[in-house]
Every structure is written in structure tokens, then in C-alpha cells.
Enzyme design. Sequence first.
Site, PDB file in Angstrom:
ATOM      1  N   HIS A 262       0.839  -1.210   0.000  1.00 24.45           N
ATOM      2  CA  HIS A 262       0.000   0.000   0.000  1.00 24.45           C
ATOM      3  C   HIS A 262       0.872   1.258   0.000  1.00 24.45           C
ATOM      4  O   HIS A 262       0.586   2.229  -0.688  1.00 24.45           O
ATOM      5  CB  HIS A 262      -0.898   0.035   1.240  1.00 24.45           C
ATOM      6  CG  HIS A 262      -1.853  -1.104   1.352  1.00 24.45           C
ATOM      7  ND1 HIS A 262      -1.723  -2.077   2.319  1.00 24.45           N
ATOM      8  CD2 HIS A 262      -2.957  -1.433   0.647  1.00 24.45           C
ATOM      9  CE1 HIS A 262      -2.701  -2.958   2.201  1.00 24.45           C
ATOM     10  NE2 HIS A 262      -3.467  -2.601   1.196  1.00 24.45           N
TER      11      HIS A 262
ATOM     12  N   GLN B 288      -0.646  -3.654  -9.141  1.00 21.28           N
ATOM     13  CA  GLN B 288      -0.697  -4.723 -10.141  1.00 21.28           C
ATOM     14  C   GLN B 288      -0.976  -6.078  -9.482  1.00 21.28           C
ATOM     15  O   GLN B 288      -1.392  -7.023 -10.146  1.00 21.28           O
ATOM     16  CB  GLN B 288       0.634  -4.753 -10.903  1.00 21.28           C
ATOM     17  CG  GLN B 288       0.688  -5.734 -12.048  1.00 21.28           C
ATOM     18  CD  GLN B 288      -0.314  -5.400 -13.126  1.00 21.28           C
ATOM     19  OE1 GLN B 288      -0.176  -4.423 -13.832  1.00 21.28           O
ATOM     20  NE2 GLN B 288      -1.345  -6.216 -13.247  1.00 21.28           N
TER      21      GLN B 288
ATOM     22  N   ASP C 262      -3.425  -6.946  -7.850  1.00 19.06           N
ATOM     23  CA  ASP C 262      -4.807  -7.314  -8.171  1.00 19.06           C
ATOM     24  C   ASP C 262      -5.042  -7.029  -9.654  1.00 19.06           C
ATOM     25  O   ASP C 262      -5.700  -6.048 -10.028  1.00 19.06           O
ATOM     26  CB  ASP C 262      -5.773  -6.528  -7.277  1.00 19.06           C
ATOM     27  CG  ASP C 262      -5.590  -6.894  -5.810  1.00 19.06           C
ATOM     28  OD1 ASP C 262      -6.127  -7.918  -5.393  1.00 19.06           O
ATOM     29  OD2 ASP C 262      -4.863  -6.171  -5.101  1.00 19.06           O
TER      30      ASP C 262
HETATM   31  P1  AMP Z   1      -6.571  -3.629  -0.507  1.00 13.81           P
HETATM   32  O1  AMP Z   1      -6.453  -2.839   0.746  1.00 13.81           O
HETATM   33  O2  AMP Z   1      -6.185  -5.064  -0.373  1.00 13.81           O
HETATM   34  O3  AMP Z   1      -7.884  -3.409  -1.210  1.00 13.81           O
HETATM   35  O4  AMP Z   1      -5.465  -3.038  -1.502  1.00 13.81           O
HETATM   36  C1  AMP Z   1      -5.443  -1.662  -1.817  1.00 13.81           C
HETATM   37  C2  AMP Z   1      -4.526  -1.436  -2.981  1.00 13.81           C
HETATM   38  O5  AMP Z   1      -3.204  -1.854  -2.660  1.00 13.81           O
HETATM   39  C3  AMP Z   1      -4.940  -2.222  -4.236  1.00 13.81           C
HETATM   40  O6  AMP Z   1      -4.797  -1.397  -5.384  1.00 13.81           O
HETATM   41  C4  AMP Z   1      -3.960  -3.372  -4.236  1.00 13.81           C
HETATM   42  O7  AMP Z   1      -3.718  -3.886  -5.537  1.00 13.81           O
HETATM   43  C5  AMP Z   1      -2.716  -2.699  -3.688  1.00 13.81           C
HETATM   44  N1  AMP Z   1      -1.800  -3.707  -3.160  1.00 13.81           N
HETATM   45  C6  AMP Z   1      -2.052  -4.656  -2.235  1.00 13.81           C
HETATM   46  N2  AMP Z   1      -0.979  -5.451  -2.051  1.00 13.81           N
HETATM   47  C7  AMP Z   1      -0.014  -4.982  -2.887  1.00 13.81           C
HETATM   48  C8  AMP Z   1       1.333  -5.374  -3.187  1.00 13.81           C
HETATM   49  N3  AMP Z   1       1.911  -6.407  -2.587  1.00 13.81           N
HETATM   50  N4  AMP Z   1       2.004  -4.665  -4.116  1.00 13.81           N
HETATM   51  C9  AMP Z   1       1.424  -3.613  -4.753  1.00 13.81           C
HETATM   52  N5  AMP Z   1       0.164  -3.175  -4.516  1.00 13.81           N
HETATM   53  C10 AMP Z   1      -0.544  -3.869  -3.603  1.00 13.81           C
END
Ligand code: AMP
Length: 297
Positions: free
Chosen positions: A49, A161, A163
Site C-alpha cells: 500500500h 498490479q 490485483d
Molecule cells: P486492498 O487494501 O487489499 O484493497 O489493496 C489496496 C490497494 O493496494 C490495491 O490497489 C492493491 O492492488 C494494492 N496492493 C495490495 N498489495 C499490494 C502489493 N503487494 N504490491 C502492490 N500493490 C498492492
Amino acid sequence: MTEPRTPEVVGSIVDLRERIAQARAAAIAEGGAGRVSLVPTMGALHEGHLSLVARAGELADVVVVSIFVNPLQFGDPTDLDLYPRTLDTDVAKLTPAGVDFVFAPTAREMYPNGASGTTITAGPVGSLLEGASRPGHFDGVLTVVDKLIKISGADVVLFGQKDAQQVFLVQSMVTDLNTPVQIEVVPIVRADNGLALSSRNARLSEAEQDGALALNAALAAASAHYGAAADALAAARAVIEAQPLVKLDYLVVVHPETFLPVDDDYRGPARMLVAALVGGTRLIDNTALGTTDPDFS
Ligand code: AMP
């Protein structure tokens, strides 16, 4: 804009709009472009994040991070209840990153009509892969992303990326619905051992953490053996099948323009996607195949 500052936590849509308008005007008065960036998250923040937040600061004068566990994208009420909520820790993690506003609304603020309001439908790709395991998930994701774009008035919105299907569907949505916003995609952040960072990794036992490495090892094997899609799939499958703790959900090679599975003899630029259960925890990962273009990582 990466000077450390404690972000202002805002729960109301009206207040957020007012504070962003003031911050935008102040940035313009100081000679900036007054651009606003938005990083949508569900909290439980980690370095993945934070890489989005760092990029957001490079692209705009005003940085907004939303922290909202969106009930619309959870089919399973238990999964929604179990999702970690760590607002104070998250705000502390964002302080060195130079964030202006944390938007942390209640579900009632976002959905005053509950589940009976207007929603966005993701289209056919929304029912594949992650959407097949989680029916309605991407309709919920797109609905909240569309609302967050309109609430914040952001010029640029950042996604990971990690997701990949979400990235494809959000990009499709803003094109199909002519949404005037830039979508910026940030590469996957991994631990030193290669495991893609995820809020769910905390649920893995030590043995499961070792087992989970089969996902990124499978993708690496696929990259090394990419010639035709079938070769990449066979190489990746062999790595996963050798790891008894990992139960494969899907392993596919998709075309970057359609997100549909390619034929076995396809050899062009593509993306391999994997989803698996490691113990009770569902993990996803992906990698580009057949390209050295860093924008395609
Ligand atoms: P989430 O809180 O899981 O909905 O994730 C929020 C954002 O962070 C989304 O755009 C995810 O794709 C991104 N994200 C989560 N984990 C990673 C990671 N390991 N590398 C890059 N972006 C991430």
C-alpha cells in the site's frame, strides 16, 4: 509532497469535498498544479500500500488515502467480519508518507440506502477468475471505486498490479463510462523471499508461509519456460503440485487486451495469474510473460 505530516482523518463526504477543495486551492496558490491523487484501500496497510502512496505523492499535490472495508464486495459475511480494522495503526503508518487526508467513512455514509442502491456491473470479465470464486465481488469493487473517484474529485487514482483483474476492470470502467480520471498502476511489492505482500499473509503459519512461496516460484518457472502458453502453464503447475500445502484454485495465461485465457500455442505478451488456498488462506499472484516492457510488469 513527501514531508511527514499527520493525515487529517475525515469520515463525512461533505467534509472531505470541502477539505480537498481548500487543499487544492492552497496548492495552486503556492504555484502547484493543484492535482489530487487517491489511493483506495481497505486498511491493514503494508509496504505494498505504501508504495502506492509514495507514487501518489509524486503525481499530485494533494494525497488522499481511503480506508474503507467495502461490504458490497464481500459475498461472505464472515469474511467481512474477519477483515482486520486497524485505523489508528494505519494512520501512524501514513504519517511519514506525506498524506493529506485519510477518508474513513462508515458503511452508512457510503451506502445510505444499504444494498438496494444503484450499482455498477463489471461485465463478462467480472465473472471470471476472482469473480467466479467471489460472485458480485467486482460489481462491489467498481461501485465503490466509482463513488470514491466522484467523492474525491481525484485527477489520478492508484492501484496495485497485485490485483491484476481489478486493474483491468477499473481501466475498462473508466474507458467505457468516460470517467475523466487517470489510472496509475504500481508494480507488485514482494517480501525478500518473493512472496507478494498481502494483508492475508499474517494469517499463514510458518509452514504455510513456506508453502505459499510455491505461488511466486511457479510464476518464476513460467517466465523461465515461456515460449508457448502451454509450456509456461506446465512449468508453473509442476511447482505448485509439488507443494502439498497449496490447493490450486486457478492457473491461467490471459491476453493483456481482453483478459481472456489464450490458446495453448499463444506466444505473445501475456499475463499469468494464480490463485490458491494455502491452509485456509486464499492467496493470489501474477506476472507478465513475453515482455520486458517495465510498464507491463
Ligand atoms: P486492498 O487494501 O487489499 O484493497 O489493496 C489496496 C490497494 O493496494 C490495491 O490497489 C492493491 O492492488 C494494492 N496492493 C495490495 N498489495 C499490494 C502489493 N503487494 N504490491 C502492490 N500493490 C498492492
